[in-house]
Design a protein around this motif. Structure first.
Motif, mmCIF file in Angstrom:
data_model
loop_
_atom_site.group_PDB
_atom_site.id
_atom_site.type_symbol
_atom_site.label_atom_id
_atom_site.label_comp_id
_atom_site.label_asym_id
_atom_site.label_seq_id
_atom_site.Cartn_x
_atom_site.Cartn_y
_atom_site.Cartn_z
ATOM 1 N N SER A 18 0.837 -1.210 0.000
ATOM 2 C CA SER A 18 0.000 0.000 0.000
ATOM 3 C C SER A 18 0.868 1.255 0.000
ATOM 4 O O SER A 18 0.566 2.236 -0.694
ATOM 5 N N ILE A 21 2.396 1.828 -3.549
ATOM 6 C CA ILE A 21 1.440 2.397 -4.504
ATOM 7 C C ILE A 21 1.366 3.907 -4.327
ATOM 8 O O ILE A 21 1.453 4.662 -5.301
ATOM 9 N N THR A 25 3.275 6.571 -7.047
ATOM 10 C CA THR A 25 2.476 7.630 -7.674
ATOM 11 C C THR A 25 3.117 8.988 -7.421
ATOM 12 O O THR A 25 3.273 9.804 -8.339
ATOM 13 N N PHE A 54 9.450 0.990 -7.179
ATOM 14 C CA PHE A 54 8.422 0.103 -6.629
ATOM 15 C C PHE A 54 9.037 -1.223 -6.206
ATOM 16 O O PHE A 54 8.832 -1.687 -5.093
#
Length: 155
Positions: A18, A21, A25, A54
């Motif tokens: 989580s 993400i 972004t 990531f």
């Protein structure tokens, strides 16, 4: 049922996903902003940096999360503990961002530095809020949910 005292590995993984993400972004947007402001706007570079971060930072985040659980012998719950945890993560993450950005842009110059420094501030705030949000999810709830619903996976 007894109350769990430590965060599970699955919780650390889900928390890491989580966070990645949200953080990815932010990274893509920061890279776009900085590169566009310097006249070298590149969506391709922004996506490459975001994707690289990531993967790399998910592994580093998991290790950082488990290390903090070892240090505190519990999860960070007080504002002071969360602040210290946030600062330690930002040091590691900002250095990683600078390295990844420099490698992908093929230059460890002011653009890589501006990207790392910009996200130092944006991600510090986002990480602190992410930690506070995850404190609202009681320990054991994720594990119990997965155990209760594991029979659905076998159908």
């Amino acid at each position: 049922m007894h109350k769990l005292k430590k965060s599970s590995h699955i919780r650390s993984v889900l928390k890491g996903i989580s966070w990645r993400i949200i953080a990815t972004t932010d990274t893509v947007l920061v890279v776009l902003l900085v590169t566009c402001l310097t006249g070298e706007c590149s969506l391709e570079s922004a996506l490459k940096i975001g994707a690289s971060e990531f993967i790399v930072k998910l592994l580093i985040y998991y290790a950082h999360e488990r290390l903090w659980l070892q240090i505190l012998d519990a999860r960070a719950e007080t504002n002071k503990q969360i602040l210290f945890k946030s600062v330690s993560w930002r040091v590691v993450a900002t250095a990683t961002t600078f390295i990844i950005t420099g490698v992908i842009l093929e230059a460890f110059d002011e653009i890589a530095l501006y990207i790392a420094l910009t996200e130092l501030f944006t991600k510090f705030i986002l990480y602190y809020l992410h930690e506070k949000l995850w404190l609202k999810i009681p320990l054991g709830k994720i594990r119990n949910f997965l155990k209760r619903n594991s029979w659905k996976r076998t159908l």
